[in-house]
Design an enzyme around this catalytic site. Structure first.
Site, short mmCIF file in Angstrom:
data_model
loop_
_atom_site.label_atom_id
_atom_site.label_comp_id
_atom_site.label_asym_id
_atom_site.label_seq_id
_atom_site.Cartn_x
_atom_site.Cartn_y
_atom_site.Cartn_z
N GLU A 77 -11.69 4.94 8.14
CA GLU A 77 -12.34 3.71 7.68
C GLU A 77 -11.43 2.51 7.88
OE1 GLU A 77 -14.52 1.81 3.72
OE2 GLU A 77 -13.57 3.78 3.62
N GLN A 78 -10.11 2.69 7.59
CA GLN A 78 -9.18 1.59 7.80
C GLN A 78 -9.12 1.19 9.28
OE1 GLN A 78 -7.72 -0.05 5.36
NE2 GLN A 78 -6.65 -1.48 6.70
N ALA A 99 -4.30 -4.56 6.83
CA ALA A 99 -3.13 -3.72 7.10
C ALA A 99 -3.42 -2.76 8.25
CB ALA A 99 -2.75 -2.93 5.86
N SER A 104 -1.84 1.03 5.14
CA SER A 104 -2.68 0.31 4.19
C SER A 104 -2.57 0.89 2.79
CB SER A 104 -4.15 0.37 4.63
OG SER A 104 -4.99 -0.12 3.61
N HIS A 106 -4.78 0.71 0.65
CA HIS A 106 -6.07 1.30 0.28
C HIS A 106 -6.09 2.80 0.59
CE1 HIS A 106 -8.36 -2.16 -1.03
NE2 HIS A 106 -7.80 -2.87 -0.05
N ASP A 113 -9.77 -3.90 -4.17
CA ASP A 113 -10.18 -5.28 -3.96
C ASP A 113 -11.36 -5.56 -4.88
OD1 ASP A 113 -8.30 -5.47 -1.98
OD2 ASP A 113 -9.72 -5.33 -0.33
N GLU A 163 -3.52 -12.70 -1.12
CA GLU A 163 -4.81 -12.06 -1.39
C GLU A 163 -5.06 -12.04 -2.89
OE1 GLU A 163 -5.28 -8.27 0.47
OE2 GLU A 163 -5.18 -9.10 2.51
N HIS A 166 -6.66 -8.61 -4.37
CA HIS A 166 -6.12 -7.26 -4.12
C HIS A 166 -5.13 -6.88 -5.21
CE1 HIS A 166 -4.65 -4.03 -1.23
NE2 HIS A 166 -3.68 -4.07 -2.13
#
Length: 250
Positions: A77-78, A99, A104, A106, A113, A163, A166
């Protein structure tokens, strides 16, 4: 006493792992995922982070006004987000706000987020103001173990643009220390190297009077053995760089 034997591979696990352009994620770090809310079974964080987020949101009645935008992501997904942003926004924007896959936060399951509830929400840069319910979240975040991961003025250190949406779970008391000293996570990880395990450690007193001692343990080619009290309250995390961070509550 409880005996712990830590290998070098263990530096890649825990709530304080540093993941950025210079420190890649090891996939085993994103384990024990749980939904952030009953209404969102597919929006996942690591269990301690999900539980802490739920407590904070209950405290401020947050889900009425705040939307989850993105939490845990797979590497696939990233990669899709990175590729899509390159096509739509170009390389400069993408390097600033997205990222690299494998680097990342995430992918750790420790980052989320958030955005103010709107009909339309920007997936890459959601609106998360400093006032109203979003401001309530910011004020309560550190007490529940969350930091604003990419603050303004730290772009040269984090490698990511400011950000405001985040947030990263690092646990307590680390979030409070990071916030009070206006540090990025990179700076905090480096700062803790001044407090080796055999020394006095970094002291912290919580609002409820509990005291913590935080210390750094360097990893090496040979396993590190620790003797810790069975009944004491402590936590241990790798830093994903070169060692471990031990937090002992007293």
């Amino acid at each position: 006493m409880k005996t712990l034997s830590l290998t070098y591979d263990d530096i890649h696990r825990g709530d304080l792992i540093l993941v950025n352009q210079s420190h890649a994620l090891h996939e085993s770090a994103a384990a024990d995922l749980a939904p952030v809310a009953e209404s969102a079974p597919a929006v996942l964080l690591r269990r301690p982070a999900a539980q802490a987020l739920a407590r904070l949101m209950d405290e401020i009645d947050g889900w009425r006004h705040i939307a989850f935008v993105s939490a845990w992501r797979s590497r696939r997904e990233q990669q899709e987000i990175w590729d899509g942003s390159l096509r739509e926004n170009g390389p400069e924007f993408t390097r600033t706000y997205v990222a690299l896959p494998g680097h990342s936060e995430h992918q750790t399951g420790l980052a989320i987020d958030l955005g103010a509830k709107r009909e339309q929400i920007d997936f890459i840069r959601p609106d998360f103001p400093y006032t109203g319910p979003c401001g309530d979240f910011r004020r309560g975040a550190a007490g529940h173990g969350f930091i604003l991961r990419y603050p303004e003025g730290k772009e040269g250190i984090t490698g990511i643009g400011h950000e405001p949406w985040h947030f990263r779970y690092v646990g307590t008391p680390h979030a409070a220390i990071i916030q009070s000293r206006n540090m990025a996570l990179e700076e905090y990880i480096d700062y803790l190297r001044q407090y080796p395990y055999r020394g006095e450690g970094l002291g912290f007193t919580a609002d409820d009077g509990r005291k913590a001692r935080i210390s750094y343990i360097e990893a090496g080619p040979e396993p590190v053995t620790l003797q810790l009290p069975e009944e004491a309250s402590w936590s241990l995390s790798g830093n994903n760089a070169d060692g471990f961070i031990l937090t002992e509550w007293r």
